[in-house]
Enzyme design. Structure first.
Site, PDB file in Angstrom:
ATOM      1  N   LYS A 176     -16.008 -18.357   3.623  1.00  0.00           N
ATOM      2  CA  LYS A 176     -17.181 -19.084   4.098  1.00  0.00           C
ATOM      3  C   LYS A 176     -18.358 -18.121   4.128  1.00  0.00           C
ATOM      4  O   LYS A 176     -18.193 -16.963   4.545  1.00  0.00           O
ATOM      5  CB  LYS A 176     -16.897 -19.656   5.499  1.00  0.00           C
ATOM      6  CG  LYS A 176     -18.003 -20.558   6.053  1.00  0.00           C
ATOM      7  CD  LYS A 176     -17.589 -21.171   7.401  1.00  0.00           C
ATOM      8  CE  LYS A 176     -18.650 -22.140   7.927  1.00  0.00           C
ATOM      9  NZ  LYS A 176     -18.260 -22.739   9.235  1.00  0.00           N
ATOM     10  N   SER A 187     -18.606 -27.836   9.676  1.00  0.00           N
ATOM     11  CA  SER A 187     -19.505 -27.097   8.815  1.00  0.00           C
ATOM     12  C   SER A 187     -18.798 -26.333   7.688  1.00  0.00           C
ATOM     13  O   SER A 187     -19.441 -25.944   6.721  1.00  0.00           O
ATOM     14  CB  SER A 187     -20.316 -26.102   9.647  1.00  0.00           C
ATOM     15  OG  SER A 187     -19.476 -25.096  10.187  1.00  0.00           O
ATOM     16  N   SER A 215     -15.461 -27.355  13.261  1.00  0.00           N
ATOM     17  CA  SER A 215     -15.869 -27.022  11.891  1.00  0.00           C
ATOM     18  C   SER A 215     -14.774 -26.492  10.969  1.00  0.00           C
ATOM     19  O   SER A 215     -15.026 -26.326   9.779  1.00  0.00           O
ATOM     20  CB  SER A 215     -17.014 -26.015  11.919  1.00  0.00           C
ATOM     21  OG  SER A 215     -18.206 -26.633  12.298  1.00  0.00           O
TER      22      SER A 215
END
Lengths: 483, 95
Positions: free
Chosen positions: A76, A151, A175
């Site tokens: 990420k 997210s 998330s």
């Protein structure tokens, strides 16, 4: 596409049936082919990836291979990685090449994992649909009209589409769990303090926690073994003995007490999601688990409490982006304050600004007690509710989200509508508990459903055991989207 | 509770985010929706409840007072918008 797990790749590498370079080339080719459609990656750098893969093969040839040496991973874009652009999904950091490694990246490098690239995400991890990225929305590999969740939407989409076998993510209010659910994969948010936050760009520091996304619970355990550990450089890292999170995978579930919170199955839960969860609970019963009804009476209060605490912490954390030491600086401004104001107006997207403004207000003079302190008291009530529940059960099971993935653009106009979708995930972050998502089927629209498992502090090995046993008798985790 | 346009401008000033006149009304509307959601929490009786600031109630650690990080000023300043002689440059603040 056939699902390839981290465990399978590790075995192939150990047997000499593939190499790190071959795997890297395979995955890079698939990324080149599919990323223009999915937009899961922000940055891909073939030369860097292949250099890491060659080093991994050299380490193996020299007899220095660990369990995961040479297996690919994608990160990420929130975890700083030296020499890689680390944008956090924001224009503010579009020009930021990190000069240092986060602890998570340092650990995955030390384990010999090869970086495939950097994954798309909601800007500064604020969002539940991955539409709040400066780099554009990520598409759900199961349905290109659907959001992948957020997210960590790039992480979940990449794993689901076979663009990476495993990925890192972060979870502040759901998330990791919600995108894992929306994309039909497995993900775990560990106990707060287990995975170091050093070099993980901060959103809400008392809630943020890194963790793995993968196809299987077993892969999550293998990657969590790499990611977790005490870190001097993170002030809230827990001095907790090193664990093998895979140690209990093969334990039987006989005698397991699964708590079902009645508030998680009440009004608001879509019937198709409820049906898939019920069927999964049926499988756990067949495996010997006993079901007990429990109550988390203040579930609804998690939403207002979270949407005070997280923005408050965000408004403080994001004050560092001021155009002085790194990132974007406006070209036109007047004076120092003008430089700050213009830089931040240009560098932040709409949702990030909204949360900073919300946070600034609740922390401002005269409102602190009414909002921030009250939210922290409710946080305590919610944490106490979980402890009362764990007197009656070993793990809690329920939905991750009330609905399957919604359509791209469907909830953009109304931030509050999107916040309400977080109802089942927020409490876990407020309490600091571990939570995970396990794929358990599909909704009426063909989009995946995730079951949430919540454990008490440090119960990761037990939760992974429950998920792994479930995955021995079901095959949802082996389903792959047609792309 | 409802925020006025002036409240929005004041918060934006506190947060150091320029908000144009065009944006103020839309921002006001959305913040008021968010505060409407938050408002539900205020009626809850929390008498006698200790605020919880952190998931784990552990004391902050102390460490030995020795330098551990290497000096990497050049690497860190290489990503800054404007530096000179090891200093970060900002607009003039004192006339």
């Amino acid at each position: 596409m056939t699902v390839r797990t981290l465990k399978q790749l590790s075995d192939l590498l150990a047997a000499g049936k593939t190499s790190a370079v071959e795997l890297a080339q395979d995955y890079l080719a698939r990324i080149d082919a599919l990323n223009p459609t999915l937009n899961a990656f922000i940055t891909v750098d073939h030369a860097k990836t292949l250099a890491e893969a060659q080093a991994a093969d050299a380490a193996r040839a020299a007899g220095n291979a660990g369990l995961l040496t040479g297996a690919p991973i994608a990160h990420k874009d929130i975890f700083c990685a030296e020499g890689w652009k680390t944008s956090c999904g924001s224009k503010m950091l579009d020009n930021f090449i990190s000069p240092y490694d986060s602890t998570v990246v340092e650990k995955t490098r030390a384990a010999g994992l090869v970086t495939l690239g950097r994954l798309n995400m909601d800007e500064f991890a604020m969002g539940s649909s991955n539409e709040n990225s400066f780099y554009g929305a990520v598409k759900n590999p199961w349905d290109l009209q659907a959001v992948p969740g957020g997210s960590s939407g790039g992480s979940a989409a990449a794993v689901a589409a076979g663009l990476a076998p495993v990925a890192t993510g972060t979870d502040t209010g759901g998330s990791i769990r919600q995108p894992a659910a929306f994309c039909g994969i497995t993900g775990i948010k560990p106990t707060y303090g287990i995975v170091s936050r050093y070099g993980m760009i901060a959103y809400a520091s008392s809630l943020d926690q890194g963790g793995p996304l993968a196809h299987t619970a077993e892969d999550c355990a293998l990657l969590l073994n790499v990611m977790a550990g005490f870190d001097e450089r993170d002030a809230t890292s827990l001095q907790h003995d090193k664990e093998d999170y895979a140690r209990d995978l093969n334990q039987p579930l006989a005698g397991l007490r699964v708590g079902l919170p009645r508030e998680y199955f009440a009004e608001g839960l879509a019937a198709d999601v409820a049906g898939a969860i019920d069927a999964a609970i049926g499988e756990l019963k067949k495996l010997g688990a006993a079901v007990v009804e429990i109550s988390l009476p203040n579930t609804k209060l998690a939403i207002p409490s979270y949407y005070v605490i997280a923005p408050a912490e965000a408004s403080s954390n994001l004050s560092r982006f001021d155009g002085v030491r790194y990132g974007h600086r406006a070209a036109q401004y007047e004076g120092l304050n003008g430089m700050y104001e213009q830089t931040r107006a240009e560098g932040f997207g709409t949702e990030v600004k909204r949360r900073i403004l919300t946070g600034s207000y609740v922390l401002s003079h005269g409102y602190y007690d009414a909002y921030y302190l009250q939210a922290q008291k409710i946080r305590r009530i919610i944490a106490n509710d979980f402890q009362a529940a764990f007197a009656q059960c070993d793990v809690i099971a329920g939905p991750v989200a009330p609905n399957t993935a919604w359509n791209l653009g469907e909830k953009n106009a109304d931030p509050v509508a999107m916040y309400l979708e977080d109802i089942y995930t927020l409490g876990v972050n407020l309490a600091g508990l571990p939570g995970m998502s396990v794929p358990v089927g599909f909704g009426n629209n063909g989009r995946p459903v995730g079951m949430q498992l919540i454990g008490n502090y440090f119960a990761e090995a037990r939760m992974l055991n429950v998920a792994h046993q479930y995955q021995q008798v079901t095959d949802w985790h082996n389903k792959a989207p047609a792309l | 509770m409802s925020l006025s346009l002036d409240d929005v401008r004041r918060i934006a000033k506190l947060a150091r985010i320029a908000v144009s006149d065009d944006e103020v009304a839309a921002t006001q509307q959305q913040l008021n929706r968010i505060f409407g959601l938050i408002e539900e929490m205020r009626a809850v009786d929390t008498t006698g409840i200790e605020p919880m600031s952190h998931a784990q109630d552990v004391a902050l650690r102390l460490r030995d007072d020795v330098a551990t990080a290497a000096n990497r000023r050049e690497a860190f300043q290489a990503v800054a918008p404007e530096v000179d002689g090891g200093l970060y440059l900002v607009p003039k603040v004192i006339e």
